[in-house]
Design a protein around this motif. Structure first.
Motif, PDB file in Angstrom:
ATOM      1  N   THR A  12       0.808  -1.224   0.000  1.00 26.04           N
ATOM      2  CA  THR A  12       0.000   0.000   0.000  1.00 26.04           C
ATOM      3  C   THR A  12       0.842   1.275   0.000  1.00 26.04           C
ATOM      4  OG1 THR A  12      -0.085  -0.269   2.382  1.00 26.04           O
ATOM      5  CG2 THR A  12      -1.995  -1.052   1.139  1.00 26.04           C
ATOM      6  N   SER A  14       4.279   3.783  -1.324  1.00 23.96           N
ATOM      7  CA  SER A  14       4.662   4.419  -2.581  1.00 23.96           C
ATOM      8  C   SER A  14       5.287   3.393  -3.536  1.00 23.96           C
ATOM      9  CB  SER A  14       5.626   5.565  -2.248  1.00 23.96           C
ATOM     10  OG  SER A  14       6.220   6.061  -3.378  1.00 23.96           O
ATOM     11  N   VAL A  15       6.272   2.641  -3.086  1.00 23.91           N
ATOM     12  CA  VAL A  15       6.903   1.629  -3.953  1.00 23.91           C
ATOM     13  C   VAL A  15       5.920   0.496  -4.229  1.00 23.91           C
ATOM     14  CG1 VAL A  15       8.736  -0.115  -4.057  1.00 23.91           C
ATOM     15  CG2 VAL A  15       9.245   2.168  -3.197  1.00 23.91           C
ATOM     16  N   ALA A  38       0.477  -2.395   6.713  1.00 21.72           N
ATOM     17  CA  ALA A  38       0.485  -2.206   8.171  1.00 21.72           C
ATOM     18  C   ALA A  38      -0.932  -1.933   8.665  1.00 21.72           C
ATOM     19  CB  ALA A  38       1.419  -1.055   8.541  1.00 21.72           C
ATOM     20  N   LYS A  39      -1.567  -0.872   8.148  1.00 23.94           N
ATOM     21  CA  LYS A  39      -2.877  -0.434   8.644  1.00 23.94           C
ATOM     22  C   LYS A  39      -3.883  -0.129   7.548  1.00 23.94           C
ATOM     23  CE  LYS A  39      -1.066   2.053  12.685  1.00 23.94           C
ATOM     24  NZ  LYS A  39      -1.565   1.156  13.702  1.00 23.94           N
ATOM     25  N   ASN A  40      -3.400   0.104   6.358  1.00 23.63           N
ATOM     26  CA  ASN A  40      -4.293   0.599   5.298  1.00 23.63           C
ATOM     27  C   ASN A  40      -5.129  -0.550   4.727  1.00 23.63           C
ATOM     28  OD1 ASN A  40      -5.577   1.902   3.231  1.00 23.63           O
ATOM     29  ND2 ASN A  40      -3.746   2.997   2.523  1.00 23.63           N
ATOM     30  N   GLU A 125      16.541  -0.027   4.796  1.00 21.96           N
ATOM     31  CA  GLU A 125      16.888  -0.126   6.214  1.00 21.96           C
ATOM     32  C   GLU A 125      17.229  -1.568   6.599  1.00 21.96           C
ATOM     33  OE1 GLU A 125      14.041   1.181   5.038  1.00 21.96           O
ATOM     34  OE2 GLU A 125      13.908   3.291   5.665  1.00 21.96           O
ATOM     35  N   ASP A 149      16.293   0.515  -5.116  1.00 19.17           N
ATOM     36  CA  ASP A 149      16.654   1.916  -4.905  1.00 19.17           C
ATOM     37  C   ASP A 149      17.245   2.406  -6.230  1.00 19.17           C
ATOM     38  OD1 ASP A 149      16.595   3.913  -3.086  1.00 19.17           O
ATOM     39  OD2 ASP A 149      18.061   3.034  -1.725  1.00 19.17           O
ATOM     40  N   GLY A 204       7.211   7.990   0.041  1.00 19.76           N
ATOM     41  CA  GLY A 204       6.627   7.938   1.373  1.00 19.76           C
ATOM     42  C   GLY A 204       7.248   8.994   2.287  1.00 19.76           C
TER      43      GLY A 204
HETATM   44  N1  LIG Z   1       9.236   5.709  -2.265  1.00 24.28           N
HETATM   45  C1  LIG Z   1      10.308   5.665  -3.005  1.00 24.28           C
HETATM   46  O1  LIG Z   1      10.364   6.293  -4.070  1.00 24.28           O
HETATM   47  C2  LIG Z   1      11.496   4.833  -2.588  1.00 24.28           C
HETATM   48  C3  LIG Z   1      12.671   4.866  -3.364  1.00 24.28           C
HETATM   49  C4  LIG Z   1      13.733   4.071  -2.993  1.00 24.28           C
HETATM   50  C5  LIG Z   1      13.674   3.282  -1.865  1.00 24.28           C
HETATM   51  N2  LIG Z   1      12.548   3.293  -1.096  1.00 24.28           N
HETATM   52  C6  LIG Z   1      12.499   2.473   0.109  1.00 24.28           C
HETATM   53  O2  LIG Z   1      11.378   1.592   0.002  1.00 24.28           O
HETATM   54  C7  LIG Z   1      10.802   1.387   1.292  1.00 24.28           C
HETATM   55  C8  LIG Z   1       9.325   1.789   1.223  1.00 24.28           C
HETATM   56  O3  LIG Z   1       9.260   3.178   0.972  1.00 24.28           O
HETATM   57  P1  LIG Z   1       7.880   3.896   0.625  1.00 24.28           P
HETATM   58  O4  LIG Z   1       8.235   5.284   0.293  1.00 24.28           O
HETATM   59  O5  LIG Z   1       7.125   3.058  -0.342  1.00 24.28           O
HETATM   60  O6  LIG Z   1       7.171   3.861   2.057  1.00 24.28           O
HETATM   61  P2  LIG Z   1       5.628   4.104   2.400  1.00 24.28           P
HETATM   62  O7  LIG Z   1       4.964   4.813   1.277  1.00 24.28           O
HETATM   63  O8  LIG Z   1       5.599   4.703   3.740  1.00 24.28           O
HETATM   64  O9  LIG Z   1       5.028   2.607   2.456  1.00 24.28           O
HETATM   65  C9  LIG Z   1       5.458   1.689   3.435  1.00 24.28           C
HETATM   66  C10 LIG Z   1       4.727   0.376   3.292  1.00 24.28           C
HETATM   67  O10 LIG Z   1       5.101  -0.470   4.388  1.00 24.28           O
HETATM   68  C11 LIG Z   1       3.956  -0.770   5.198  1.00 24.28           C
HETATM   69  N3  LIG Z   1       4.413  -0.748   6.589  1.00 24.28           N
HETATM   70  C12 LIG Z   1       4.784   0.343   7.305  1.00 24.28           C
HETATM   71  N4  LIG Z   1       5.158  -0.031   8.553  1.00 24.28           N
HETATM   72  C13 LIG Z   1       4.996  -1.372   8.618  1.00 24.28           C
HETATM   73  C14 LIG Z   1       5.175  -2.327   9.663  1.00 24.28           C
HETATM   74  N5  LIG Z   1       5.602  -1.968  10.889  1.00 24.28           N
HETATM   75  N6  LIG Z   1       4.905  -3.622   9.394  1.00 24.28           N
HETATM   76  C15 LIG Z   1       4.467  -4.011   8.168  1.00 24.28           C
HETATM   77  N7  LIG Z   1       4.263  -3.133   7.154  1.00 24.28           N
HETATM   78  C16 LIG Z   1       4.538  -1.842   7.370  1.00 24.28           C
HETATM   79  C17 LIG Z   1       2.943   0.329   4.891  1.00 24.28           C
HETATM   80  O11 LIG Z   1       1.619  -0.080   5.172  1.00 24.28           O
HETATM   81  P3  LIG Z   1       0.429   1.045   5.424  1.00 24.28           P
HETATM   82  O12 LIG Z   1       0.216   1.702   4.093  1.00 24.28           O
HETATM   83  O13 LIG Z   1      -0.709   0.222   5.856  1.00 24.28           O
HETATM   84  O14 LIG Z   1       0.981   1.973   6.456  1.00 24.28           O
HETATM   85  C18 LIG Z   1       3.205   0.514   3.386  1.00 24.28           C
HETATM   86  O15 LIG Z   1       2.607  -0.536   2.661  1.00 24.28           O
HETATM   87  C19 LIG Z   1      11.619   2.234   2.270  1.00 24.28           C
HETATM   88  O16 LIG Z   1      12.597   1.432   2.875  1.00 24.28           O
HETATM   89  C20 LIG Z   1      12.281   3.268   1.377  1.00 24.28           C
HETATM   90  O17 LIG Z   1      13.507   3.722   1.889  1.00 24.28           O
HETATM   91  C21 LIG Z   1      11.450   4.050  -1.444  1.00 24.28           C
END
Ligand SMILES: NC(=O)c1ccc[n+]([C@@H]2O[C@H](COP(=O)([O-])OP(=O)(O)OC[C@H]3O[C@@H](n4cnc5c(N)ncnc54)[C@H](OP(=O)(O)O)[C@@H]3O)[C@@H](O)[C@H]2O)c1
Length: 387
Positions: A12, A14-15, A38-40, A125, A149, A204
Motif C-alpha cells: 500500500t 509508494s513503492v 500495516a494499517k491501510n 533499512e 533503490d 513515502g
Molecule cells: N518511495 C520511493 O520512491 C522509494 C525509493 C527508494 C527506496 N525506497 C524504500 O522503500 C521502502 C518503502 O518506501 P515507501 O516510500 O514506499 O514507504 P511508504 O509509502 O511509507 O510505504 C510503506 C509500506 O510499508 C507498510 N508498513 C509500514 N510499517 C509497517 C510495519 N511496521 N509492518 C508491516 N508493514 C509496514 C505500509 O503499510 P500502510 O500503508 O498500511 O501503512 C506501506 O505498505 C523504504 O525502505 C524506502 O527507503 C522508497
C-alpha cells in the motif's frame, strides 16, 4: 510463457503501489500471490481483489476482522501476525518486492532471502542494519537480491557484463533534497510539510524526510557497500539536482558508465520485475534536449552532517549502522509528529553513535536487540534535548 509469481511486502506504500501499477498493466506476465500492509486495510483489500491475490496480511491485528469482511466472497485468505508475514515473504511466490519501510521489514526480507527467492529490495533499512548477514544468507540459499533503490539499480545496470574487480569507484548521485541551498539557520525552522515535499521524487514520508536531511544518501552509502562489496573510500557521493543520472560506475581504465532515466520509481521497479529481461512501462522517456544541462556539485558535509555520520557508522562496524538507522527512524517519526525540530534528527543520531561501542551483531536476533535498545536510547536523548 508461464507467469512470474510475485508477492509485495508493503503493497500500500509508494513503492508498493508503483509495483502494483506495473503488474496490473501486464496481467499476462505476473500472478500475484500475497500482499501485505500495516494499517491501510481498504487499499490492501482493494488491491487483493483487483489482482486476485491468494493471501493478504495486515500488520495491525485489530484490523483483521475488517480485512476479512472486505475480502468476503473472494478466494483470498486474510491474516495477521509475523508467521503470516513470513508466509507472504517466503511462500509460493518466486519474486518478492520488499517495500516495507524501516527495520520492521528486516525479518520478512530475511525469510524471503533464506528461502532462496528473487528479492527486489527497496527496503534499504533492512540492508543497512543486517547487510553482512543478509548477503551471507543469500549466498547460502541461492537467493538473488535485485536493488530497487534507483541509485543501486543504476549501479547494478552499469556493472552488468563488466568484471567488478575492474571497478575503481561507485558514484552515488543525490538530488540534494528540498533544502540543498538552505543555510543552517533556515533549516532550524523547517516544518514536516516542507520536508516531505521532495522537488523531484514522489515518495513515502519517511524517505522524503531522509532525503531532506540527506540521511537517505548516508543509508544508501551503507547499502552500496553491502550490495557491491566496496569499502567506504571507493564509494563517493555527488550532488546532481536534476535527478537524471541515477548513479555511475567508474572503471580502472578511465571509463565511467552512468544510467539515466526519468525520476519515476517504476523504471527501477520494472527492471527488477522483468530481470533478466526488460518490460515496457508508461514512464515518459528522457528528452535531454529539453532538459538542456546537467549539473553536479560536491555535497556539503557541514550543512548535511548525516553524510559524515553514515560514513562514520559504516567504517566503525555493523552495530553502529543499526544504531544510526534506529535512532534516525525514531527521530524522523518524532519530527513528523512535531515533537522535535529538523536539525535535532542528526543531533540525536550523532549523540547516539558517540555512546555506542563498535561490535558486529552475530545474528538477526542481535540486530533486533540493538535496534530495540537504540530506540530506547533515542527516547532518552529526546528527553535530554527537550529539558
Ligand atoms: N518511495 C520511493 O520512491 C522509494 C525509493 C527508494 C527506496 N525506497 C524504500 O522503500 C521502502 C518503502 O518506501 P515507501 O516510500 O514506499 O514507504 P511508504 O509509502 O511509507 O510505504 C510503506 C509500506 O510499508 C507498510 N508498513 C509500514 N510499517 C509497517 C510495519 N511496521 N509492518 C508491516 N508493514 C509496514 C505500509 O503499510 P500502510 O500503508 O498500511 O501503512 C506501506 O505498505 C523504504 O525502505 C524506502 O527507503 C522508497
Amino acid at each position: 510463457m508461464s507467469r512470474r509469481t510475485v508477492s509485495i511486502l508493503g503493497a500500500t506504500g509508494s513503492v508498493g503501489t508503483s509495483t502494483l501499477d506495473l503488474i496490473e498493466r501486464s496481467p499476462n506476465r505476473f500472478e500475484v500471490v500475497a500482499l501485505t500492509a500495516a494499517k491501510n486495510v481498504a487499499a490492501l483489500a482493494d488491491a487483493a481483489r483487483r489482482t486476485g491475490a491468494r493471501l493478504a496480511v495486515i500488520d495491525d491485528a485489530s484490523l483483521l476482522g475488517e480485512l476479512q469482511g472486505r475480502l468476503a466472497g473472494t478466494a483470498c485468505r486474510a491474516e495477521t501476525g509475523s508467521e503470516a508475514l513470513a508466509e507472504a515473504a517466503a511462500g509460493e511466490a518466486e519474486w518478492v518486492m520488499a517495500a516495507i519501510v524501516g527495520c520492521a521489514g528486516l525479518e520478512p526480507v530475511m525469510a524471503a532471502v533464506g528461502a532462496g527467492r528473487t528479492v527486489a529490495l527497496a527496503n534499504k533499512e533492512a540492508l543497512v542494519t543486517a547487510g553482512g548477514l543478509m548477503i551471507e544468507a543469500a549466498r547460502r540459499s541461492g537467493a538473488t537480491i535485485l536493488p530497487v533503490d534507483s541509485e543501486h539499480n543504476a549501479i547494478f545496470q552499469c556493472l552488468a557484463s563488466n568484471c567488478s574487480s575492474d571497478v575503481s569507484r561507485l558514484v552515488l548521485t543525490a538530488s540534494g533534497g528540498p533544502f540543498r541551498t538552505h543555510g543552517r539557520e533556515e533549516m532550524a525552522a523547517i516544518t514536516p510539510a516542507q520536508a516531505v515535499a521532495h522537488p523531484n521524487w514522489s515518495m513515502g514520508a519517511k524517505i522524503s524526510v531522509d532525503s531532506a536531511t540527506m540521511m537517505n544518501k548516508g543509508l544508501e552509502l551503507i547499502e552500496a557497500h553491502h550490495l557491491f562489496g566496496l569499502p567506504s573510500e571507493r564509494i563517493s557521493i555527488l550532488v546532481h539536482p536534476q535527478s537524471v543520472i541515477h548513479s555511475m560506475v567508474e572503471y580502472i581504465d578511465g571509463s565511467t558508465l552512468a544510467q539515466l532515466g526519468s525520476a519515476d520509481m517504476r523504471v527501477p521497479i520494472a527492471h527488477a520485475l522483468a530481470w533478466p529481461g526488460r518490460m515496457e512501462t508508461p514512464v515518459e522517456k528522457l528528452d535531454l534536449a529539453r532538459i538542456g544541462s546537467l549539473t553536479f556539485e560536491e555535497p556539503d558535509g557541514d550543512r548535511f552532517p548525516a553524510l559524515g555520520l553514515a560514513r562514520q557508522a559504516l567504517e566503525a562496524g555493523e552495530a553502529q549502522a543499526v544504531v544510526l538507522n534506529a535512532v534516525n527512524e525514531s527521530a524522523v517519526a518524532a519530527f513528523l509528529a512535531g515533537r522535535i525540530g529538523f536539525l535535532d534528527i542528526c543531533r540525536l543520531v550523532e549523540k547516539a553513535l558517540a555512546r555506542t561501542a563498535s561490535t558486529a551483531p552475530a545474528s538477526i536476533a542481535d540486530v533486533i536487540e540493538i535496534d530495540r535498545g537504540s530506540r530506547l536510547l533515542a527516547g532518552e536523548l529526546m528527553r535530554e534535548i527537550a529539558a
